[in-house]
Design a protein around this motif. Structure first.
Motif, PDB file in Angstrom:
ATOM      1  N   THR A  45      -7.938  -0.078  -3.657  1.00  0.00           N
ATOM      2  CA  THR A  45      -7.509   1.392  -3.069  1.00  0.00           C
ATOM      3  C   THR A  45      -8.392   2.133  -2.314  1.00  0.00           C
ATOM      4  O   THR A  45      -9.992   1.540  -2.941  1.00  0.00           O
ATOM      5  CB  THR A  45      -7.363   1.743  -4.253  1.00  0.00           C
ATOM      6  N   ARG A  46      -8.471   2.784  -1.760  1.00  0.00           N
ATOM      7  CA  ARG A  46      -9.617   3.333  -0.684  1.00  0.00           C
ATOM      8  C   ARG A  46      -9.353   5.585  -0.609  1.00  0.00           C
ATOM      9  O   ARG A  46      -8.291   5.901  -1.043  1.00  0.00           O
ATOM     10  CB  ARG A  46      -9.180   3.507   0.827  1.00  0.00           C
ATOM     11  N   THR A  47     -10.306   5.999  -1.410  1.00  0.00           N
ATOM     12  CA  THR A  47     -10.204   7.608  -1.167  1.00  0.00           C
ATOM     13  C   THR A  47     -10.862   8.238  -0.556  1.00  0.00           C
ATOM     14  O   THR A  47     -11.718   7.224   0.358  1.00  0.00           O
ATOM     15  CB  THR A  47     -10.734   7.449  -2.765  1.00  0.00           C
ATOM     16  N   THR A 104       0.683  -1.176  -0.175  1.00  0.00           N
ATOM     17  CA  THR A 104       0.036   0.290  -0.165  1.00  0.00           C
ATOM     18  C   THR A 104       0.779   1.645  -0.130  1.00  0.00           C
ATOM     19  O   THR A 104       1.894   0.753   0.530  1.00  0.00           O
ATOM     20  CB  THR A 104      -0.948   0.239   1.420  1.00  0.00           C
ATOM     21  N   GLN A 134      -8.301   4.108  -8.295  1.00  0.00           N
ATOM     22  CA  GLN A 134      -9.134   4.322  -7.468  1.00  0.00           C
ATOM     23  C   GLN A 134     -10.550   4.421  -8.225  1.00  0.00           C
ATOM     24  O   GLN A 134     -11.210   3.800  -9.727  1.00  0.00           O
ATOM     25  CB  GLN A 134      -9.277   6.316  -7.422  1.00  0.00           C
ATOM     26  N   ARG A 192      -5.262   5.776  -0.322  1.00  0.00           N
ATOM     27  CA  ARG A 192      -4.829   5.257   0.005  1.00  0.00           C
ATOM     28  C   ARG A 192      -4.924   3.854  -1.040  1.00  0.00           C
ATOM     29  O   ARG A 192      -5.536   3.024  -1.040  1.00  0.00           O
ATOM     30  CB  ARG A 192      -4.957   4.156   1.217  1.00  0.00           C
ATOM     31  N   ASP A 197     -16.209   0.903  -6.326  1.00  0.00           N
ATOM     32  CA  ASP A 197     -17.034   2.286  -6.186  1.00  0.00           C
ATOM     33  C   ASP A 197     -18.416   2.711  -6.993  1.00  0.00           C
ATOM     34  O   ASP A 197     -17.430   3.265  -7.949  1.00  0.00           O
ATOM     35  CB  ASP A 197     -16.191   3.486  -5.664  1.00  0.00           C
ATOM     36  N   GLN A 223     -15.474  -4.171  -3.091  1.00  0.00           N
ATOM     37  CA  GLN A 223     -14.255  -3.423  -4.097  1.00  0.00           C
ATOM     38  C   GLN A 223     -14.736  -2.000  -4.642  1.00  0.00           C
ATOM     39  O   GLN A 223     -14.086  -1.112  -4.915  1.00  0.00           O
ATOM     40  CB  GLN A 223     -13.778  -4.427  -4.557  1.00  0.00           C
TER      41      GLN A 223
END
Length: 382
Positions: free
Chosen positions: A133-135, A76, A128, A83, A288, A286
């Motif tokens: 991956t996290r926004t 990460t 993203q 992230r 979005d 997972q």
């Protein structure tokens, strides 16, 4: 193997390539295996520390093992509030960045990761709105913001010019990087990107637009579980192309595997088509839907004109064009038709063209061929 500026290396044989159409072609095989496992009362399995590796799934488990054995490690990185999750391979050669298709994740490349690890230092990135991956809340799902943060990740993690390849929306992002940050890109392989076809008004004539409509509805309804929402929203398709009520069976299979393997993205062994199975995996807590909604509303491409971007790419660029067809004369099943590909080639200053007899996610449908193309193209442009 590949021709310059529009030369085709094989006959143009378009065929339907959409993920939904693959279902009707027999890609999804619904059965009672997962449901019977829940009925038998098996205990949930916990994912091993350090990575998510489903157990007891015949189709994909060997590929998880091969990726680990090839030396890939889950990592990460924090970039401007994002992230990023990604897989990094051993330092076997020049840097190679992989950007998957929309609604998938890093694992879509599992069939080519072991072979690529022998020649390249691979960075397989969940961009993203996808995968691990996290926004932050309110993150703008637009090419310019996503591309800028990806560029910052490459600056920080890769640290040198890299070969870049991206599939579908990942291909659009690869084009963005090559156009806007040429210092980061040695050469670029665009794997069936929806050039021009994902811009308005053309997008309304594509099968992908119907998928994006599901994302738009999910955002409007504040949906928490997009995968189950998508399955229910597609029930008419399932009734017509699989069997009546088959969406209910698929939804039950998803719920059952979540009970058996909590925290592990679903990989349903009852789904026989790799592309569909990993597409479902990518949507399981997972994906979005704000990403697809941005395509639906047209905001994803704001400030990112495809033609202008292609004309600015100075790096050697391979356009890999998969199968497509027009249905009823007005709906494009696929990323690009031949006119789109020809237009792209006319704009690229240093372009190469390859037609491939494969479905949209070519690295899944024809992994050996994809690997051979990459191994031929990239070393020719050091």
């Amino acid at each position: 193997m590949f021709g310059r500026h529009g030369e085709e290396s094989r006959a143009d044989r378009p065929r339907m390539v959409s993920r939904r159409r693959a279902l009707s072609a027999g890609g999804i095989l619904l059965g009672a295996g997962v449901l019977s496992a829940r009925a038998a009362g098996r205990a949930p399995a916990s994912p091993p520390a350090g990575d998510i590796v489903p157990k007891g799934i015949a189709v994909d488990a060997p590929w998880h093992a091969k990726v680990r054995e090839a030396g890939y490690v889950a990592k990460t990185a924090e970039i401007d509030g994002v992230r990023f999750g990604y897989r990094e391979g051993p330092a076997s050669g020049p840097a190679l960045v992989l950007l998957h298709a929309q609604q998938m994740d890093w694992f879509s490349y599992s069939r080519v990761l072991p072979a690529l690890a022998a020649d390249y230092h691979v960075f397989d990135i969940d961009y993203q709105g996808h995968g691990g991956t996290r926004t932050p809340a309110g993150y703008p799902m637009a090419a310019n913001r996503i591309g800028a943060d990806l560029a910052a990740l490459l600056d920080s993690v890769v640290g040198r010019p890299a070969y870049v390849t991206g599939n579908s929306s990942g291909g659009l992002l690869a084009a963005w990087l090559a156009a806007e940050r040429p210092d980061l890109v040695t050469a670029v392989l665009l794997e069936d990107p929806p050039l021009f076809a994902s811009e308005y008004p053309r997008i309304e004539q594509t099968i992908a637009y119907r998928d994006f409509a599901s994302s738009h509805k999910a955002i409007g309804q504040h949906v928490d579980d997009f995968l189950l929402f998508w399955i229910d929203d597609s029930r008419e398709f399932f009734d017509n192309n699989v069997f009546p009520g088959s969406n209910v069976v698929l939804a039950d299979a998803v719920r059952a595997q979540r009970l058996l393997r909590p925290g592990v993205p679903v990989e349903l062994d009852i789904v026989g088509n790799d592309m569909i199975r990993l597409f479902l995996r990518g949507m399981d807590h997972q994906y979005d839907p704000a990403f697809g909604d941005a395509f639906y509303r047209g905001t994803w491409n704001e400030g990112f004109d495809h033609a202008a971007a292609l004309a600015r790419i100075t790096a050697p660029t391979m356009l890999l064009h998969a199968n497509y067809s027009w249905v009823d004369g007005d709906i494009l099943y696929g990323a690009m038709d031949q006119q789109d590909a020809d237009r792209a080639m006319s704009l690229l200053p240093n372009g190469f063209y390859q037609r491939i007899d494969a479905e949209h996610v070519t690295h899944l449908d024809a992994p050996a061929q994809f690997t051979a193309i990459a191994r031929s193209f990239f070393p020719a442009h050091p």
